[in-house]
Design an enzyme around this catalytic site. Sequence first.
Site, PDB file in Angstrom:
ATOM      1  N   HIS A 194      32.113  37.477  42.134  1.00  0.00           N
ATOM      2  CA  HIS A 194      31.823  36.530  41.041  1.00  0.00           C
ATOM      3  C   HIS A 194      31.905  37.224  39.685  1.00  0.00           C
ATOM      4  O   HIS A 194      32.307  36.615  38.691  1.00  0.00           O
ATOM      5  CB  HIS A 194      30.438  35.908  41.241  1.00  0.00           C
ATOM      6  CG  HIS A 194      30.379  34.948  42.379  1.00  0.00           C
ATOM      7  ND1 HIS A 194      31.203  33.840  42.466  1.00  0.00           N
ATOM      8  CD2 HIS A 194      29.625  34.928  43.505  1.00  0.00           C
ATOM      9  CE1 HIS A 194      30.932  33.184  43.576  1.00  0.00           C
ATOM     10  NE2 HIS A 194      29.994  33.821  44.224  1.00  0.00           N
ATOM     11  N   CYS A 490      45.596  27.863  43.700  1.00  0.00           N
ATOM     12  CA  CYS A 490      44.511  27.708  42.733  1.00  0.00           C
ATOM     13  C   CYS A 490      43.499  28.842  42.826  1.00  0.00           C
ATOM     14  O   CYS A 490      42.463  28.800  42.182  1.00  0.00           O
ATOM     15  CB  CYS A 490      43.809  26.366  42.897  1.00  0.00           C
ATOM     16  SG  CYS A 490      43.030  26.141  44.509  1.00  0.00           S
TER      17      CYS A 490
END
Length: 565
Positions: A194, A490
């Site tokens: 992240h 994506c």
Amino acid sequence: MATPDATPTSLSGIGVSPGLVAGPVARMAPGITEPPIELLDASSDLDKECERVAAAAQTVKKGLELSAAEAKGEGRVLLETTAQMAADPTLTSTAQAMIRERRLVPERAVWESAGTLASMLESLGGYMAERTRDVADVRDRIVAVLTDSPMPGIPRLPEPFVLVAEDLAPADTALLDPEKVVAFITSEGGPTSHTAILARALGMPAIVGTGQEVTDQLSDGDIVLVDGTKGTITIDPSEDQLRRARELANRVRVFNGDGATKDGHEVQLLANVGDAAGARTAAEAGAMGVGLFRTEFCFLDQPDEPTVEAQVKAYRGVLEAFPGKKVVVRTLDAGADKPLPFLTDATEANPALGVRAYRTTRRDPDVLDHQLEALAQAEAQTEAKVWVMAPMISTAEEAKAFTDKARTYGLQTAGMMIEVPSAALMADKMFEHADFASIGTNDLTQYVMAADRLLSSLADLSTAWQPAVLRLIQQACQGAAPHGRPVGVCGEAAADPALACVLVGLGVASLSMTSRALPDVDAVLKSVDFADCQRLAEIAVGSATADDARTAVRAELPILEELGL
């Protein structure tokens, strides 16, 4: 300033966010020191001490929630997740029990309680083990409140700096200010963590996974040159190197909404968004549409399933930013690193392989029905062209069931995510039902390589440059071609300009990324013909290792050096 006779020292790590910048080092302050084992005296009011723990936890929770309200996209999600941990009754109740039974001072009780919780999560493995970083962050914040100490976090300095840390807590990463932190370097972390994803969203050069031996060589005030593309750190760079970094920093590139190769082969360059604000930013950046609307971002702070009316409002805000253009909507990707209280089971031993995403319909189909109903209403109220897809589709039966259901709600273009190897291997059968597919390279890479994307020790495996991953992408495109179905990407791979050329050569029709990456990807694609992309794809797929593939392809793209990529 660099000294004329200095010999630059070069260090390396894993470049996860491109860019070339220079600045002084500012090291992250050490976390809160472990409190000593101390006992309350006999006159202490135990109830009052227990209340102090609960109050401190609430203070931390509210502070994180306030920060989350001002953040966007991934940053908001990270802060909300950490706030949820601060509110976890397991942490506070265990600490309170230690105060009552062992008469520990509150700060020591919180420290030991956090250690117990972290050990439990670690033993569960998978996503739950990843939450141990949140536990440590919340622990430090609560202890800081209890001891009236400075809140741990990013240094506050008057001048911009390069942040150096062992790792960044999710809450710290979400609060990075690009005006102050020009780049960051961490000894831990991987390319799809992240932290790395948010760095790319911020357009901030970043290097992770350097190892402690590298960050130990960086001292406060050292001038360093950070190359987030190559993963190199130069201590005491030359004046020429500094001049080059300044030139690149001052160069402004824009995307005009006309994605294509040099010979006119169209490549749709789309944006990944999580809410209406992100959609407006993407539209202003020239995105040709949305390639991934992460709908769960709208609901991560909701204890209950939102009403259809609330969903319509949230979806409409994104769709309105792209009148007449394609908006690819992913239905709720709940589970693993995106738990939703009203839909997922946080007690699963390995949520990444459990009942997540589309699989939640096995026990709660109504949530998907309500979402499709809301999407259909939102589309009818705007001029956007909605394409809807389900995440974690694994079989042809699932592809058929989802697309059939979507069409019953009037959503005419229905497809799927390819994140599971089985979906790529069976693409020819999948596309008998799906109108399109979008490849999520983060999860696909994790599942193909059996490597946790957050483990820095496995970072070399967690890259879409792995030939095994590229071969699966190629097979997915080959399975789609006879049906005339488009395949997009994506995942984070789409934002890598060199890898973008490879993906186009493999047959990918659209690339969706953070809007900050659009100009760079566009510039590199416009420097090559479609035939060049096909040749680069052959080189990458035929390579033995990820490093071989990346090095060979980059050597064929001299524009990367010119652009500082």
